[in-house]
Design a protein around this motif. Sequence first.
Motif, PDB file in Angstrom:
ATOM      1  N   TRP A 110     -27.240 -11.314   7.560  1.00 12.06           N
ATOM      2  CA  TRP A 110     -27.761 -10.237   6.720  1.00 12.06           C
ATOM      3  C   TRP A 110     -26.824  -9.031   6.722  1.00 12.06           C
ATOM      4  O   TRP A 110     -26.530  -8.465   5.678  1.00 12.06           O
ATOM      5  CB  TRP A 110     -29.162  -9.831   7.183  1.00 12.06           C
ATOM      6  N   THR A 111     -26.324  -8.657   7.888  1.00 11.08           N
ATOM      7  CA  THR A 111     -25.437  -7.490   7.936  1.00 11.08           C
ATOM      8  C   THR A 111     -24.136  -7.760   7.184  1.00 11.08           C
ATOM      9  O   THR A 111     -23.640  -6.891   6.458  1.00 11.08           O
ATOM     10  CB  THR A 111     -25.136  -7.074   9.384  1.00 11.08           C
ATOM     11  N   ASP A 112     -23.578  -8.955   7.328  1.00  9.87           N
ATOM     12  CA  ASP A 112     -22.347  -9.278   6.610  1.00  9.87           C
ATOM     13  C   ASP A 112     -22.568  -9.252   5.099  1.00  9.87           C
ATOM     14  O   ASP A 112     -21.692  -8.828   4.342  1.00  9.87           O
ATOM     15  CB  ASP A 112     -21.825 -10.649   7.030  1.00  9.87           C
ATOM     16  N   ALA A 113     -23.740  -9.703   4.664  1.00 11.10           N
ATOM     17  CA  ALA A 113     -24.041  -9.738   3.231  1.00 11.10           C
ATOM     18  C   ALA A 113     -24.129  -8.343   2.632  1.00 11.10           C
ATOM     19  O   ALA A 113     -23.993  -8.183   1.404  1.00 11.10           O
ATOM     20  CB  ALA A 113     -25.342 -10.494   2.989  1.00 11.10           C
ATOM     21  N   HIS A 114     -24.344  -7.333   3.485  1.00  7.82           N
ATOM     22  CA  HIS A 114     -24.487  -5.964   2.991  1.00  7.82           C
ATOM     23  C   HIS A 114     -23.342  -5.057   3.448  1.00  7.82           C
ATOM     24  O   HIS A 114     -23.494  -3.838   3.510  1.00  7.82           O
ATOM     25  CB  HIS A 114     -25.829  -5.392   3.442  1.00  7.82           C
ATOM     26  N   GLY A 115     -22.199  -5.673   3.749  1.00  7.37           N
ATOM     27  CA  GLY A 115     -21.022  -4.877   4.100  1.00  7.37           C
ATOM     28  C   GLY A 115     -21.128  -4.188   5.441  1.00  7.37           C
ATOM     29  O   GLY A 115     -20.547  -3.108   5.630  1.00  7.37           O
ATOM     30  N   GLY A 116     -21.844  -4.790   6.369  1.00  9.57           N
ATOM     31  CA  GLY A 116     -21.994  -4.188   7.689  1.00  9.57           C
ATOM     32  C   GLY A 116     -20.659  -4.038   8.409  1.00  9.57           C
ATOM     33  O   GLY A 116     -19.738  -4.842   8.246  1.00  9.57           O
ATOM     34  N   ARG A 117     -20.559  -2.977   9.192  1.00 10.31           N
ATOM     35  CA  ARG A 117     -19.354  -2.712   9.966  1.00 10.31           C
ATOM     36  C   ARG A 117     -19.610  -2.935  11.447  1.00 10.31           C
ATOM     37  O   ARG A 117     -20.723  -3.272  11.859  1.00 10.31           O
ATOM     38  CB  ARG A 117     -18.890  -1.275   9.720  1.00 10.31           C
ATOM     39  N   GLU A 118     -18.563  -2.723  12.239  1.00 11.42           N
ATOM     40  CA  GLU A 118     -18.658  -2.880  13.688  1.00 11.42           C
ATOM     41  C   GLU A 118     -18.116  -1.637  14.381  1.00 11.42           C
ATOM     42  O   GLU A 118     -17.192  -0.994  13.884  1.00 11.42           O
ATOM     43  CB  GLU A 118     -17.865  -4.107  14.149  1.00 11.42           C
ATOM     44  N   ALA A 119     -18.716  -1.306  15.522  1.00 12.36           N
ATOM     45  CA  ALA A 119     -18.200  -0.247  16.391  1.00 12.36           C
ATOM     46  C   ALA A 119     -17.861  -0.892  17.724  1.00 12.36           C
ATOM     47  O   ALA A 119     -18.723  -1.520  18.351  1.00 12.36           O
ATOM     48  CB  ALA A 119     -19.236   0.859  16.579  1.00 12.36           C
ATOM     49  N   LEU A 120     -16.609  -0.777  18.152  1.00  9.04           N
ATOM     50  CA  LEU A 120     -16.135  -1.458  19.348  1.00  9.04           C
ATOM     51  C   LEU A 120     -16.283  -0.562  20.573  1.00  9.04           C
ATOM     52  O   LEU A 120     -15.828   0.581  20.589  1.00  9.04           O
ATOM     53  CB  LEU A 120     -14.663  -1.853  19.177  1.00  9.04           C
ATOM     54  N   PHE A 121     -16.919  -1.114  21.616  1.00 11.27           N
ATOM     55  CA  PHE A 121     -17.126  -0.405  22.877  1.00 11.27           C
ATOM     56  C   PHE A 121     -16.386  -1.132  23.993  1.00 11.27           C
ATOM     57  O   PHE A 121     -16.263  -2.367  23.977  1.00 11.27           O
ATOM     58  CB  PHE A 121     -18.618  -0.329  23.208  1.00 11.27           C
ATOM     59  N   ASP A 122     -15.927  -0.369  24.972  1.00 10.98           N
ATOM     60  CA  ASP A 122     -15.206  -0.931  26.105  1.00 10.98           C
ATOM     61  C   ASP A 122     -16.146  -1.763  26.973  1.00 10.98           C
ATOM     62  O   ASP A 122     -17.338  -1.470  27.080  1.00 10.98           O
ATOM     63  CB  ASP A 122     -14.594   0.213  26.930  1.00 10.98           C
ATOM     64  N   ALA A 123     -15.608  -2.812  27.605  1.00  5.56           N
ATOM     65  CA  ALA A 123     -16.416  -3.685  28.459  1.00  5.56           C
ATOM     66  C   ALA A 123     -15.898  -3.689  29.896  1.00  5.56           C
ATOM     67  O   ALA A 123     -16.029  -4.685  30.614  1.00  5.56           O
ATOM     68  CB  ALA A 123     -16.436  -5.107  27.908  1.00  5.56           C
ATOM     69  N   ASP A 124     -15.317  -2.600  30.331  1.00  2.26           N
ATOM     70  CA  ASP A 124     -14.790  -2.483  31.689  1.00  2.26           C
ATOM     71  C   ASP A 124     -15.557  -1.393  32.443  1.00  2.26           C
ATOM     72  O   ASP A 124     -15.697  -0.285  31.913  1.00  2.26           O
ATOM     73  CB  ASP A 124     -13.290  -2.138  31.617  1.00  2.26           C
ATOM     74  N   PRO A 125     -16.103  -1.631  33.612  1.00  4.59           N
ATOM     75  CA  PRO A 125     -15.924  -2.818  34.459  1.00  4.59           C
ATOM     76  C   PRO A 125     -16.858  -3.981  34.107  1.00  4.59           C
ATOM     77  O   PRO A 125     -16.701  -5.077  34.630  1.00  4.59           O
ATOM     78  CB  PRO A 125     -16.243  -2.286  35.868  1.00  4.59           C
ATOM     79  N   PHE A 126     -17.858  -3.744  33.238  1.00 10.00           N
ATOM     80  CA  PHE A 126     -18.691  -4.849  32.763  1.00 10.00           C
ATOM     81  C   PHE A 126     -19.199  -4.494  31.379  1.00 10.00           C
ATOM     82  O   PHE A 126     -19.132  -3.338  30.947  1.00 10.00           O
ATOM     83  CB  PHE A 126     -19.859  -5.134  33.732  1.00 10.00           C
TER      84      PHE A 126
END
Length: 211
Positions: free
Chosen positions: A175-191
């Motif tokens: 659904w999100t892809d069909a409506h031009g959804g974007r992404e916000a990238l967050f760090d995964a360190d240390p978990f």
Amino acid sequence: MTKPLGVILAGGLATRMGGGDKGLLHIGGHSLLSRVIDRLSPQVAGVALNANGDPDRFADLGLPVVADSIEGFAGPLAGVLAGLDWAAEQGAEAIVTAAADTPFFPTDLVERLVAASAGQAYPLVLATTPRTGEELKSGGRSRVNRHPTFGLWPVALRDDLRAALTDGLRKVVLWTDAHGGREALFDADPFDPFFNVNTPEDLARAERFLT
């Protein structure tokens, strides 16, 4: 864009924990849900809880409880829709969702989701984290993990979402892809900050993250 409302998704079945409300499990002397509320509340204009069944079990939280409007267990998108309907009653433009079993999500979650939505006609952004080396080896082209219970959602598309759910759609990213959804990238360190508690082993791991 005005400050969005927050909706905590607690409508899951918790089958790997033996059923019940995962959010009411405790780590470090506090429930997962109370930790999520404390982390989300400063970031939004108000908070509601999406949960099904008797809402009185959450009465001590002092939050509005909104249930799924789609029959049967329709997954997290049904909770998003319930939150959007509630937000529409408040005159809000958007909501940010967080999962009730994910107590370590970023304290700048909302700020960064909103920033990623700049220029969108309808603010629609999912949180992501980088995939680990092992995850990349296991297959798939994407270099990120999308976290579909952590997103920015536009009230203006709630009827579109309702129609999609009624037609049987259950996968968030379709659904999100069909409506031009974007992404916000967050760090995964240390978990990974979007680590969620699905099993008793996860609960023990969450305890260790507190130390």
